[in-house]
Scaffold this motif. Sequence first.
Motif, short mmCIF file in Angstrom:
data_model
loop_
_atom_site.label_atom_id
_atom_site.label_comp_id
_atom_site.label_asym_id
_atom_site.label_seq_id
_atom_site.Cartn_x
_atom_site.Cartn_y
_atom_site.Cartn_z
N PHE A 311 77.99 5.76 63.16
CA PHE A 311 79.34 6.15 63.40
C PHE A 311 79.78 7.15 62.43
CE2 PHE A 311 78.36 1.91 65.03
CZ PHE A 311 79.05 2.05 66.33
N SER A 312 79.10 8.18 62.17
CA SER A 312 79.38 9.39 61.30
C SER A 312 78.81 10.65 61.93
CB SER A 312 79.15 9.02 59.76
OG SER A 312 77.51 8.79 59.78
N GLY A 313 79.21 11.87 61.27
CA GLY A 313 78.37 13.01 61.51
C GLY A 313 78.94 13.77 62.53
N VAL A 314 78.04 14.36 63.28
CA VAL A 314 78.21 15.18 64.50
C VAL A 314 78.68 14.47 65.86
CG1 VAL A 314 77.23 16.79 66.26
CG2 VAL A 314 76.48 17.05 63.76
N VAL A 315 78.21 13.31 65.85
CA VAL A 315 78.59 12.47 67.16
C VAL A 315 80.36 11.93 66.76
CG1 VAL A 315 78.24 10.52 68.55
CG2 VAL A 315 76.37 11.68 67.57
N MET A 316 80.61 11.80 65.44
CA MET A 316 81.86 11.12 65.38
C MET A 316 82.86 12.51 65.38
SD MET A 316 83.54 10.20 61.54
CE MET A 316 83.20 11.64 60.84
N ASP A 317 82.23 13.43 65.46
CA ASP A 317 83.11 14.73 65.34
C ASP A 317 83.44 15.09 66.85
OD1 ASP A 317 83.49 15.16 62.64
OD2 ASP A 317 81.76 16.41 62.59
N SER A 318 82.56 14.94 67.55
CA SER A 318 82.51 14.96 68.97
C SER A 318 83.22 14.13 69.60
CB SER A 318 81.04 14.89 69.58
OG SER A 318 81.12 14.94 71.12
N VAL A 319 83.31 12.82 69.34
CA VAL A 319 84.15 11.77 69.93
C VAL A 319 85.80 11.91 69.36
CG1 VAL A 319 84.86 9.38 69.86
CG2 VAL A 319 82.27 10.18 69.89
N HIS A 320 85.46 12.34 68.28
CA HIS A 320 87.31 12.41 67.43
C HIS A 320 87.91 13.69 68.56
CE1 HIS A 320 90.39 12.71 64.72
NE2 HIS A 320 90.34 14.22 64.81
N LYS A 321 87.23 14.69 68.80
CA LYS A 321 87.71 15.76 69.39
C LYS A 321 88.09 15.35 70.88
CE LYS A 321 86.90 20.54 70.74
NZ LYS A 321 87.54 20.41 71.99
N ALA A 322 87.02 14.75 71.37
CA ALA A 322 87.52 14.46 72.63
C ALA A 322 88.74 13.54 72.92
CB ALA A 322 86.33 13.52 73.33
N MET A 323 88.95 12.39 71.84
CA MET A 323 90.03 11.42 72.00
C MET A 323 91.16 12.36 71.67
SD MET A 323 88.89 8.63 72.92
CE MET A 323 87.68 9.61 74.22
N CYS A 324 90.99 13.43 70.79
CA CYS A 324 92.54 14.17 70.41
C CYS A 324 92.86 14.81 71.62
CB CYS A 324 92.09 14.96 69.30
SG CYS A 324 91.96 14.19 67.73
N ASP A 325 91.76 15.40 72.22
CA ASP A 325 92.11 16.23 73.55
C ASP A 325 92.76 15.64 74.70
OD1 ASP A 325 91.16 18.39 72.40
OD2 ASP A 325 89.16 18.29 73.42
N THR A 326 92.30 14.10 74.70
CA THR A 326 92.77 13.38 75.65
C THR A 326 94.15 12.68 75.24
OG1 THR A 326 90.58 12.66 76.36
CG2 THR A 326 92.50 10.99 77.04
N VAL A 327 94.09 12.02 74.12
CA VAL A 327 95.21 11.49 73.58
C VAL A 327 96.12 12.19 72.67
CG1 VAL A 327 96.13 9.23 72.16
CG2 VAL A 327 94.17 9.44 73.81
N GLY A 328 95.78 13.18 72.01
CA GLY A 328 96.61 13.78 70.96
C GLY A 328 96.11 13.13 69.52
N ASP A 329 96.38 14.05 68.40
CA ASP A 329 96.13 13.48 67.24
C ASP A 329 97.43 13.18 66.22
OD1 ASP A 329 96.53 16.10 66.89
OD2 ASP A 329 95.08 16.61 65.56
N SER A 330 98.59 13.66 66.65
CA SER A 330 99.78 13.21 65.93
C SER A 330 99.94 11.93 65.82
CB SER A 330 100.72 14.27 66.12
OG SER A 330 101.43 13.58 67.49
N THR A 331 101.04 11.42 64.84
CA THR A 331 101.28 10.00 64.93
C THR A 331 102.12 9.67 66.19
OG1 THR A 331 101.49 10.12 62.44
CG2 THR A 331 102.84 8.41 63.58
N ARG A 332 103.02 10.66 66.52
CA ARG A 332 103.73 10.41 67.87
C ARG A 332 102.88 10.41 68.93
NH1 ARG A 332 108.90 14.46 69.66
NH2 ARG A 332 109.44 13.29 71.52
N ASP A 333 101.91 11.26 68.94
CA ASP A 333 100.92 11.10 70.09
C ASP A 333 100.42 9.68 70.11
OD1 ASP A 333 101.46 13.68 70.77
OD2 ASP A 333 99.79 14.76 69.78
N LEU A 334 100.08 9.35 69.13
CA LEU A 334 99.30 8.02 69.00
C LEU A 334 100.28 6.62 69.62
CD1 LEU A 334 97.06 8.51 66.00
CD2 LEU A 334 96.35 8.53 68.33
N GLU A 335 101.50 6.91 69.00
CA GLU A 335 102.06 5.94 69.25
C GLU A 335 102.89 5.91 70.56
OE1 GLU A 335 105.56 6.57 66.64
OE2 GLU A 335 104.64 5.42 64.95
N LYS A 336 102.83 7.05 71.17
CA LYS A 336 103.35 7.21 72.83
C LYS A 336 102.18 6.52 73.62
CE LYS A 336 104.68 10.36 76.11
NZ LYS A 336 104.87 12.07 76.50
N ARG A 337 101.00 6.92 73.08
CA ARG A 337 99.68 6.36 74.03
C ARG A 337 99.56 4.64 73.78
NH1 ARG A 337 96.93 7.83 78.31
NH2 ARG A 337 94.87 6.99 78.39
#
Length: 374
Positions: A311-337
Amino acid sequence: MEALQLARHASALFLFVCFLVKRGSSNPNHCTPSLLDRSFGSTSNLFFLNSICGVIGRNWSMLFTAAGFSVSLQDSNPEQLTHALSSIRLQMLELEERGELLGKRPALEQLNLIKAEQDLSVAVNGAVYIQECIPEDLEMKRGLFSTLDHMLPPTSIIGSSSSCLLPSTLFADLKCCSRCLVCHPVNPPYLIRLVELVPHPKTEAWVTLQIEDLMRQLGRMPITLRVELPGFALNRLQYALLTEAWRLVESGALTPDEVDLVITEGLGPRYAFSGPLETMHLNGAGIRNYCQLYGESICSVSNTFGPTPKFSGVVMDSVHKAMCDTVGDSTRDLEKRQCWRDRCLAALSKLKRTINVQDKEGKTTEKEQTGKFT
């Protein structure tokens, strides 16, 4: 024999007192006999909640007030307490407006059952039950329990909201360990009914039975683990799913969004009503037949799962990017979701409380689904 008599007495008193709380005066200052008071003569607030006032603590307090209990929220930070009370008020009023507020009392009346305390000794004074909700830090929790061990009367019960820490470690060396257990909710507790109970090896049987009953009074579905297991039940199942989800992304078989789709549009909908073992039974014309048909395949596929990922490294970065693209990464984006997710969970919870669920004999068991105070 004496312990057995106490257990029966406490259980009977508990059921009777809860009935009085729910059916009695609507006056928020109305006092009821203490949970374990043998004489019925003295009066005190029935329930106190000790909590660092995060999401879990706030949700617990809403559940208890919905059932008519008096609640004391404790946090040493006054700003946290103010924020907690404001957040609870806003959430209760929104739930009431949408017709999703639990309990028979209106939101403002439920809010009047909550008080805030900075001083721990004041918060737990006269406490019947304490629900700890501080961060998942072993030394922090043990420090709190050690303090409580010298504060509480010999009848008070402590429940921890820990999601993974074992009771034998959490409550080690406490004089009150026989009245301690893990009482782990699923986030968000107000909307998801399951509660995992994990007793300490020395927890007395009457304590576990009483907290099982308490959870049912809150409209929850308690399950009690008979042995200590790291991660308890829910996280063991969840982690098994997460590790394979990670492998599917790591191998390039699926994208992170596609993995989530397998659950939201595949396993998730049916698991909301039939668990994995019942699904086996239904899909295979019985468990025996299912095992005969698919048992070998399950073993064969399971043997290909591979090691536990880091649960680290390249795969973590890939999953993080995908979730940010889908949901967003700001506090407001996360709270809205999160708000969107919680509205969906509330709608599903409401459906499960009102739908005509059929039992094994084909009889409607809607009452069992609705809980005792909804």
